[in-house]
Scaffold this motif. Sequence first.
Motif, short mmCIF file in Angstrom:
data_model
loop_
_atom_site.label_atom_id
_atom_site.label_comp_id
_atom_site.label_asym_id
_atom_site.label_seq_id
_atom_site.Cartn_x
_atom_site.Cartn_y
_atom_site.Cartn_z
N GLU A 1 9.51 -8.89 -0.94
CA GLU A 1 9.31 -7.55 -0.37
C GLU A 1 8.04 -7.50 0.47
OE1 GLU A 1 9.10 -2.85 -1.81
OE2 GLU A 1 9.21 -4.45 -3.30
N LEU A 2 7.01 -8.17 0.02
CA LEU A 2 5.74 -8.21 0.74
C LEU A 2 5.87 -9.03 2.02
CD1 LEU A 2 2.64 -7.68 0.88
CD2 LEU A 2 2.37 -9.79 -0.46
N THR A 3 6.36 -10.24 1.90
CA THR A 3 6.42 -11.13 3.07
C THR A 3 7.41 -10.63 4.10
OG1 THR A 3 8.02 -12.56 1.92
CG2 THR A 3 5.69 -13.14 1.74
N GLU A 4 8.51 -10.04 3.67
CA GLU A 4 9.49 -9.52 4.62
C GLU A 4 8.96 -8.31 5.38
OE1 GLU A 4 12.96 -8.84 2.27
OE2 GLU A 4 13.39 -10.99 2.02
N ALA A 5 8.12 -7.52 4.75
CA ALA A 5 7.53 -6.36 5.43
C ALA A 5 6.49 -6.78 6.45
CB ALA A 5 6.90 -5.41 4.41
N LEU A 6 5.79 -7.89 6.18
CA LEU A 6 4.71 -8.32 7.07
C LEU A 6 5.15 -9.32 8.13
CD1 LEU A 6 1.75 -8.65 4.53
CD2 LEU A 6 2.38 -6.71 5.97
N ALA A 7 6.30 -9.96 7.93
CA ALA A 7 6.75 -10.95 8.90
C ALA A 7 6.94 -10.38 10.30
CB ALA A 7 8.05 -11.60 8.41
N PRO A 8 7.53 -9.18 10.47
CA PRO A 8 7.65 -8.64 11.83
C PRO A 8 6.29 -8.37 12.47
CG PRO A 8 9.12 -7.49 10.32
CD PRO A 8 8.21 -8.33 9.48
N VAL A 9 5.31 -7.98 11.67
CA VAL A 9 3.96 -7.77 12.20
C VAL A 9 3.39 -9.10 12.69
CG1 VAL A 9 1.64 -6.94 11.68
CG2 VAL A 9 3.62 -5.83 10.61
N ALA A 10 3.61 -10.15 11.92
CA ALA A 10 3.12 -11.47 12.32
C ALA A 10 3.78 -11.95 13.60
CB ALA A 10 3.38 -12.48 11.19
N ARG A 11 5.03 -11.53 13.82
CA ARG A 11 5.75 -11.92 15.03
C ARG A 11 5.51 -10.96 16.19
NH1 ARG A 11 9.95 -12.83 11.05
NH2 ARG A 11 10.89 -10.83 11.61
N SER A 12 4.63 -9.99 15.99
CA SER A 12 4.30 -8.99 17.02
C SER A 12 5.52 -8.20 17.47
CB SER A 12 3.63 -9.65 18.23
OG SER A 12 2.46 -10.32 17.85
N GLU A 13 6.45 -7.96 16.53
CA GLU A 13 7.63 -7.18 16.86
C GLU A 13 7.31 -5.69 16.86
OE1 GLU A 13 10.80 -8.14 14.22
OE2 GLU A 13 10.81 -10.28 14.74
N SER A 14 8.06 -4.93 17.63
CA SER A 14 7.92 -3.49 17.64
C SER A 14 8.60 -2.91 16.41
CB SER A 14 8.54 -2.91 18.92
OG SER A 14 8.48 -1.50 18.91
N LEU A 15 7.90 -2.07 15.66
CA LEU A 15 8.44 -1.48 14.45
C LEU A 15 8.82 -0.03 14.70
CD1 LEU A 15 5.91 -2.94 11.87
CD2 LEU A 15 8.17 -3.81 12.45
N ASP A 16 9.98 0.37 14.16
CA ASP A 16 10.47 1.73 14.38
C ASP A 16 9.56 2.77 13.77
OD1 ASP A 16 12.65 0.74 15.74
OD2 ASP A 16 13.94 0.69 13.97
N SER A 17 9.00 2.48 12.62
CA SER A 17 8.11 3.43 11.96
C SER A 17 7.13 2.69 11.08
CB SER A 17 8.92 4.42 11.10
OG SER A 17 9.59 3.74 10.05
N LEU A 18 5.99 3.32 10.87
CA LEU A 18 4.96 2.77 9.99
C LEU A 18 4.58 3.85 8.99
CD1 LEU A 18 2.81 0.94 12.67
CD2 LEU A 18 4.04 -0.18 10.80
N GLU A 19 4.64 3.51 7.71
CA GLU A 19 4.38 4.47 6.65
C GLU A 19 2.89 4.47 6.29
OE1 GLU A 19 6.62 6.47 5.48
OE2 GLU A 19 8.38 5.57 6.46
N THR A 20 2.43 5.61 5.80
CA THR A 20 1.00 5.75 5.49
C THR A 20 0.77 6.22 4.06
OG1 THR A 20 0.98 8.01 6.38
CG2 THR A 20 0.39 6.22 7.89
N SER A 21 1.69 5.88 3.17
CA SER A 21 1.52 6.24 1.76
C SER A 21 0.53 5.29 1.10
CB SER A 21 2.86 6.18 1.04
OG SER A 21 3.22 4.83 0.78
N GLY A 22 0.27 5.56 -0.19
CA GLY A 22 -0.61 4.69 -0.96
C GLY A 22 0.06 3.47 -1.53
N TYR A 23 1.34 3.27 -1.21
CA TYR A 23 2.05 2.08 -1.66
C TYR A 23 1.47 0.86 -0.95
CZ TYR A 23 6.14 -1.04 -2.28
OH TYR A 23 6.97 -2.09 -2.58
#
Length: 303
Positions: free
Chosen positions: A203-225
Motif C-alpha cells: 500500500e505504501l510503495t504503490e502510493a509513492l511509485a507514481p510520485v517517483a515516476r513524476s506521474e500526474s495524480l488526479d488528487s492528493l489527500e491531506t488527512s493525517g493518514y
Amino acid sequence: MNADRTRGVLLGLACGDALGRPVEFMSTREIADEHGRLDHMVGFGTWNQPAGTVTDDTEQALCIARSLAEHGEFRPGDVADRFVEWYDSGPFDIGRMTVRALSRLKHGTAWDEAGQHVWDNSPEGQNAGNGSVMRCAPLAIPYAADWDTLVDVSQQSSQITHADPRCTWGCAVLNLTIAGLLDDTNAPLADSLDYVAGGAPDELTEALAPVARSESLDSLETSGYVIHSLQTALHDALTATTLEDAIVTPVNRGGDTDTIGAIAGAVAGARFGASHLPERWVSNIGEASELEALAGQLMSSRT
C-alpha cells in the motif's frame, strides 16, 4: 555532504510546520476566505508568513536531533525519555496515538513495546497516523551514507509511538529519500523505493511509485493518514520549482497542514538548501539557531 542542504532539512521542517499551524484542518476554501486571495501560482498571495510558533512536529524532531548530537548515535530509549519529558511539559499539540504511547512509557513500558501495544489495540483507520514520519528527518543526516542502518533507526524511531508497518516503513522511505537528496542522487524517491522493495507494505510503495515516476495524480489527500501525508508532501516537495513553493503548495491544500508542511519542508530543504528559505520565515522561527547548530553537529557525526 552539502552543509546548506543539511541545514535545509531541519529549518525546512520547522518552517513548514510553523506555516501550517495557523490553518491546520481548514479547507482550501476556508484558508482562502480567512487569509486573503488564494493564488495557486504564488501561494497565499499576501499571507505567507509563518506564525513563528512550531508544533509537536518540530518539537519531537528536536528531541531526536538533540539525542543524536549528544550521544553520536541513535539511542531509542533516550529519545523515548525525551519524548516523555516533552509530553510532561504540556505541549500545544500532540496526536492521539502519541499520547497513548507516551502515557505507557511514562508508567514504565519499554520503548519498543509502548507503540506496539497502542497499535495492537487500535482499529483500522486509527492505527497509521503521520505522527512518526513528521519528526524522523534528523536521522537522515548522520546516517545518510549507511542505508541499512538508516532503515533500522528510522523504523525504531517510529516504533516508539507508531508501530504500524506503514508508519515504520514510511519513516524509512522518507529518510532514504532525504539521504539521496543530501548526496545529490538523480532519483531519490525511486532509489528509496527500490531499496525497501520486498519489505515495505504494498500500500505504501504503490502510493509513492507514481510520485517517483513524476506521474500526474488526479488528487492528493491531506488527512493525517501516513500514506496520504507522504504522497502529498513528497509530490509537492519533489515537483516544485522553488523551496518556497514546495512548502506553500501543500499548506495551501488544507487538512493536516502543519505535518504535511513539515514533511515537505524537510524534503525540499534537502533538495534546495536552507539558503533558499525566505528570510522572513526563518527569522520568525524561535528555534532556528539551535536547528542550525544541530544540523552542523549531525553532519559532523555522519557515519
